[in-house]
Design an enzyme around this catalytic site. Structure first.
Site, PDB file in Angstrom:
ATOM      1  N   ASP A 111       0.814  -1.218   0.000  1.00  0.00           N
ATOM      2  CA  ASP A 111       0.000   0.000   0.000  1.00  0.00           C
ATOM      3  C   ASP A 111       0.847   1.268   0.000  1.00  0.00           C
ATOM      4  OD1 ASP A 111       0.949  -0.460   2.558  1.00  0.00           O
ATOM      5  OD2 ASP A 111      -1.003  -0.817   3.453  1.00  0.00           O
ATOM      6  N   ASN A 115      -7.497  -3.295  14.140  1.00  0.00           N
ATOM      7  CA  ASN A 115      -8.879  -3.629  13.755  1.00  0.00           C
ATOM      8  C   ASN A 115      -8.927  -4.788  12.759  1.00  0.00           C
ATOM      9  OD1 ASN A 115      -7.986  -2.482  11.399  1.00  0.00           O
ATOM     10  ND2 ASN A 115      -9.469  -0.817  11.337  1.00  0.00           N
ATOM     11  N   HIS A 168      -7.064  -5.031   9.933  1.00  0.00           N
ATOM     12  CA  HIS A 168      -6.761  -4.753   8.525  1.00  0.00           C
ATOM     13  C   HIS A 168      -5.444  -5.376   8.106  1.00  0.00           C
ATOM     14  CE1 HIS A 168      -4.847  -0.670   9.789  1.00  0.00           C
ATOM     15  NE2 HIS A 168      -3.871  -1.334   9.202  1.00  0.00           N
ATOM     16  N   GLU A 175      -9.594  -2.389   5.202  1.00  0.00           N
ATOM     17  CA  GLU A 175     -10.260  -2.134   6.472  1.00  0.00           C
ATOM     18  C   GLU A 175     -11.453  -3.078   6.664  1.00  0.00           C
ATOM     19  OE1 GLU A 175      -8.879  -0.321   8.581  1.00  0.00           O
ATOM     20  OE2 GLU A 175      -8.341   1.683   7.907  1.00  0.00           O
TER      21      GLU A 175
HETATM   22  C1  GLP Z   1      -0.497   0.134   8.666  1.00  0.00           C
HETATM   23  C2  GLP Z   1      -0.151  -0.661   7.395  1.00  0.00           C
HETATM   24  C3  GLP Z   1      -0.277  -2.138   7.600  1.00  0.00           C
HETATM   25  C4  GLP Z   1       0.361  -2.533   8.914  1.00  0.00           C
HETATM   26  C5  GLP Z   1      -0.389  -1.896  10.055  1.00  0.00           C
HETATM   27  C6  GLP Z   1       0.177  -2.225  11.427  1.00  0.00           C
HETATM   28  O1  GLP Z   1      -1.747   0.701   8.700  1.00  0.00           O
HETATM   29  N1  GLP Z   1      -0.897  -0.280   6.244  1.00  0.00           N
HETATM   30  O2  GLP Z   1       0.323  -2.817   6.501  1.00  0.00           O
HETATM   31  O3  GLP Z   1       0.337  -3.924   9.061  1.00  0.00           O
HETATM   32  O4  GLP Z   1      -0.376  -0.496   9.891  1.00  0.00           O
HETATM   33  O5  GLP Z   1       1.235  -1.400  11.744  1.00  0.00           O
HETATM   34  P1  GLP Z   1       2.268  -1.681  12.904  1.00  0.00           P
HETATM   35  O6  GLP Z   1       3.158  -2.776  12.411  1.00  0.00           O
HETATM   36  O7  GLP Z   1       3.008  -0.399  13.068  1.00  0.00           O
HETATM   37  O8  GLP Z   1       1.476  -2.072  14.092  1.00  0.00           O
END
Ligand code: GLP
Length: 234
Positions: free
Chosen positions: A62, A128, A130, A135
């Site tokens: 993304d 959540n 995702h 989402e």
């Molecule tokens: C973001 C990314 C995800 C990631 C998530 C968790 O929103 N788009 O790909 O897995 O956050 O992030 P973190 O690893 O900082 O908890």
């Protein structure tokens, strides 16, 4: 799903690193990559190792809509800082957050994924549920799309920005269908804040309310967690 629990995030990251090495050894050449704080340790291990990605292609999940690749909070910038600048690949693909032609950008990214079938897909998980930026409520059949980020995601990601107003409200994200088309998937999650969602993903029903629960329908998923993230698993 195979769930592997480690005492620390560092040990879990080392295991994930082994999976990358193993996949490369077996001829994998396309790696789906993720951002967020979770894979940082793994990327550090890669940059400090002699793992060779010069013949490999990376496809990221993304990118924030509206941010250029040189913006310090863009995912391209993150990937360059944490991995690509030190560990060159043959090709690095991320969505172009500046392309306002949504149809063109999403079709182009889907074409990249179709032309480069993903051998190993790395994932983190949002609190959540995702994956990528898919989402809750996202269609399991969805391909690349411009998505609206939920308030919970914007809140969770504001720590990287000066203020919550600076967090983009939209992002281009690979769809769940594309993630599911990877031959093998590695999902990493660390810390107590992920414990509830890891339980829902692994032990709960397969539901669009928990996008990551789609992974229960994939036949080669390895979930690599630390003790804290695994603490609610029965
Ligand atoms: C973001 C990314 C995800 C990631 C998530 C968790 O929103 N788009 O790909 O897995 O956050 O992030 P973190 O690893 O900082 O908890």
């Amino acid at each position: 799903m195979k769930v592997l629990v480690f005492d620390t995030a560092a040990e879990a990251s080392a295991k994930a690193f082994d999976y990358f090495g193993e996949a490369l050894g077996k001829g994998a050449s396309v790696f789906g990559l993720a951002t967020g704080s979770t894979p940082e340790k793994l990327y550090e291990m890669m940059t400090q190792s002699d793992i060779d990605f010069t013949q490999a292609t990376s496809i990221n999940l993304d990118e924030y809509y509206g941010l250029s690749g040189s913006h310090p909070q863009s995912y391209r910038y993150f990937m360059e800082q944490h991995l690509f600048n030190k560990k060159p690949f043959k090709h690095n693909f991320l969505p172009n957050g500046l392309n306002e032609n949504v149809e063109e950008e999403t079709a182009h990214y889907d074409q990249i994924i179709a032309e480069n079938p993903i051998d190993l897909q790395l994932l983190g998980i949002g609190v959540n549920g995702h994956i990528g930026f898919n989402e809750p409520g996202s269609d399991f059949e969805g391909k690349t799309a411009l998505v609206d980020l939920t308030t919970s995601t914007i809140e969770a990601n504001k720590r990287f920005f000066e203020s919550v107003e600076d967090v983009p409200t939209k992002a281009y994200s690979m769809g769940i269908k594309s993630i599911m088309s990877a031959k093998q998937i590695l999902l990493l999650a660390f810390g107590e804040s992920k414990a509830e969602i890891i339980k829902a993903m692994v032990e709960g029903p397969v539901t669009t309310d928990v996008p990551a629960s789609a992974l229960q329908n994939h036949d080669n998923v390895v979930v690599i967690v630390d003790k804290a993230a695994a603490s609610l698993l029965s």
